[in-house]
Design an enzyme around this catalytic site. Structure first.
Site, PDB file in Angstrom:
ATOM      1  N   SER A 162       0.276 -18.824   1.239  1.00 21.08           N
ATOM      2  CA  SER A 162       1.457 -17.988   1.361  1.00 21.08           C
ATOM      3  C   SER A 162       2.698 -18.829   1.025  1.00 21.08           C
ATOM      4  CB  SER A 162       1.502 -17.371   2.760  1.00 21.08           C
ATOM      5  OG  SER A 162       2.333 -16.252   2.804  1.00 21.08           O
ATOM      6  N   TRP A 163       3.674 -18.928   1.939  1.00 16.70           N
ATOM      7  CA  TRP A 163       4.805 -19.823   1.685  1.00 16.70           C
ATOM      8  C   TRP A 163       4.329 -21.263   1.499  1.00 16.70           C
ATOM      9  CZ3 TRP A 163       9.393 -21.038   0.069  1.00 16.70           C
ATOM     10  CH2 TRP A 163       9.973 -22.254   0.459  1.00 16.70           C
TER      11      TRP A 163
ATOM     12  N   GLY B  62       5.190 -19.185   6.285  1.00 21.93           N
ATOM     13  CA  GLY B  62       6.460 -18.736   6.827  1.00 21.93           C
ATOM     14  C   GLY B  62       7.418 -18.408   5.678  1.00 21.93           C
TER      15      GLY B  62
ATOM     16  N   ASP C 105      -5.108  -8.305   0.088  1.00 22.92           N
ATOM     17  CA  ASP C 105      -3.953  -8.952   0.711  1.00 22.92           C
ATOM     18  C   ASP C 105      -2.752  -8.018   0.611  1.00 22.92           C
ATOM     19  OD1 ASP C 105      -1.773 -10.592   1.405  1.00 22.92           O
ATOM     20  OD2 ASP C 105      -2.696 -12.372   0.530  1.00 22.92           O
TER      21      ASP C 105
ATOM     22  N   HIS D  23      -5.008 -11.336   3.977  1.00 25.24           N
ATOM     23  CA  HIS D  23      -4.099 -12.463   3.769  1.00 25.24           C
ATOM     24  C   HIS D  23      -4.407 -13.675   4.637  1.00 25.24           C
ATOM     25  CE1 HIS D  23      -0.289 -14.320   2.618  1.00 25.24           C
ATOM     26  NE2 HIS D  23      -0.028 -14.549   3.889  1.00 25.24           N
TER      27      HIS D  23
END
Length: 334
Positions: free
Chosen positions: A119-120, A52, A273, A301
């Site tokens: 990711s985050w 996120g 990605d 991703h």
């Protein structure tokens, strides 16, 4: 970046399992975060960090770990998933999340743990480890996002849009042409300063742009997120990106990699990605000699991409065996 993975079958994963512990933990500032534990209560602790910001954790995330070897801790970060208040940005910064992790660690009696995030989630894992290297046993990172300006410009400034022009135009054209020079700011005004129905429309557009590019299999069709999920995801992600992760300087993570020089890590990156391009993974590996980089061909991703999932299970299996041999993570928290 990164919303919860698509609920699809990935053969490499361990079978579904239920938590042996679920709780709402009061972390202060009016926030309560959802925490769960799965696997072996006496196993090597690992904390799973969702993407996120605002994505929330999912049952699929439990399945990347041998449940006989790992004590798997998952939690929904402030404002999303089952944490409350929902979609709230009040007292919600990177540093609040780092302290929440420390609060969870102490509440569970964990001395040190491995960190798993994409990711985050990879961003937060790195920031936490830099802040508390003595608590980090191992980092398993996927789809690296370093919270740098070049990454935000790639995804919200038109770079990725050159590969997916139709999806980009739908996202961009939600705002007047005069505001398209800073889409993060333009969306911010509409996600926070408009009527609820308008917030939902812009939240769905924000989430759809990301979902469309998450997986190679999606081919630009990510589907439409539910209203409440989209609102939390878009508001929190936009809030963090407006403030550049609350880090105070561009390149904050790479400037402090010496803090985790002794912490082992593995980076798993999809070659194609479109959300977090491979350059960030390469730069991270270059500055962190104790980490290895696995570039997965024909993968994007998403956590659910088969090549990425298979490699991550191999990573956690190897780390679990090594850490168990050394009796890592036990004892009361300090």
């Amino acid at each position: 970046m990164d919303r919860s993975p698509t609920p699809r079958s990935v053969p490499a994963l361990y079978p579904p399992l239920d938590p042996f512990d679920q709780r709402m933990l009061d972390v202060g500032d009016g926030h309560r975060v959802y925490v769960e534990q799965c696997g072996n209560p006496e196993g090597v602790p690992v904390v799973v960090l969702h993407g996120g910001p605002g994505g929330g954790c999912s049952p699929m995330m439990r399945r990347f770990f041998d449940p006989e070897r790992w004590r798997i801790v998952l939690f929904d970060q402030r404002g999303c998933g089952r944490s409350r208040p929902h979609a709230s940005i009040r007292d919600n910064t990177t540093w609040h999340l780092v302290e929440d992790m420390e609060c969870i660690r102490r509440a569970l009696g964990v001395d040190a743990w491995a960190l798993f995030g994409g990711s985050w989630g990879a961003t937060l894992a790195l920031i936490y480890a830099i802040a508390h290297p003595e608590r980090a046993l191992h980092l398993a990172l996927r789809g690296v996002f370093l919270m740098e300006e070049r990454e935000l410009q790639w995804f919200y400034g038109g770079g990725a849009g050159q590969f997916w022009p139709d999806q980009w135009r739908r996202f961009r054209d939600m705002v007047p042409e005069a505001e398209r020079g800073d889409l993060i700011a333009a969306y911010h005004a509409r996600l926070f300063d408009t009527a609820p129905h308008e917030q939902i429309a812009f939240a769905r557009a924000w989430a759809s742009w990301e979902n469309a590019l998450a997986s190679m299999a999606s081919q630009g069709h990510g589907g439409e997120a539910g209203a409440e999920y989209a609102r939390a995801f878009a508001r929190l992600e936009n809030h963090y990106f407006m403030h550049r992760g609350f880090l105070g300087e561009d390149g904050w993570i790479r400037a402090r990699l010496d803090r985790i020089a002794d912490v082992p890590g593995v980076i798993v990156q999809g070659r194609y990605d479109m959300i977090c391009p491979p350059l960030s993974a390469r730069l991270l590996a270059d500055g962190w000699p104790n980490a290895s980089l696995h570039m997965i061909p024909f993968a994007g991703h998403a956590l659910s991409e088969s090549g990425i999932a298979e490699q991550l299970v191999r990573v956690t299996d190897a780390a679990g065996r090594r850490l168990a041999r050394h009796g890592a993570g036990g004892g009361e928290a300090g």
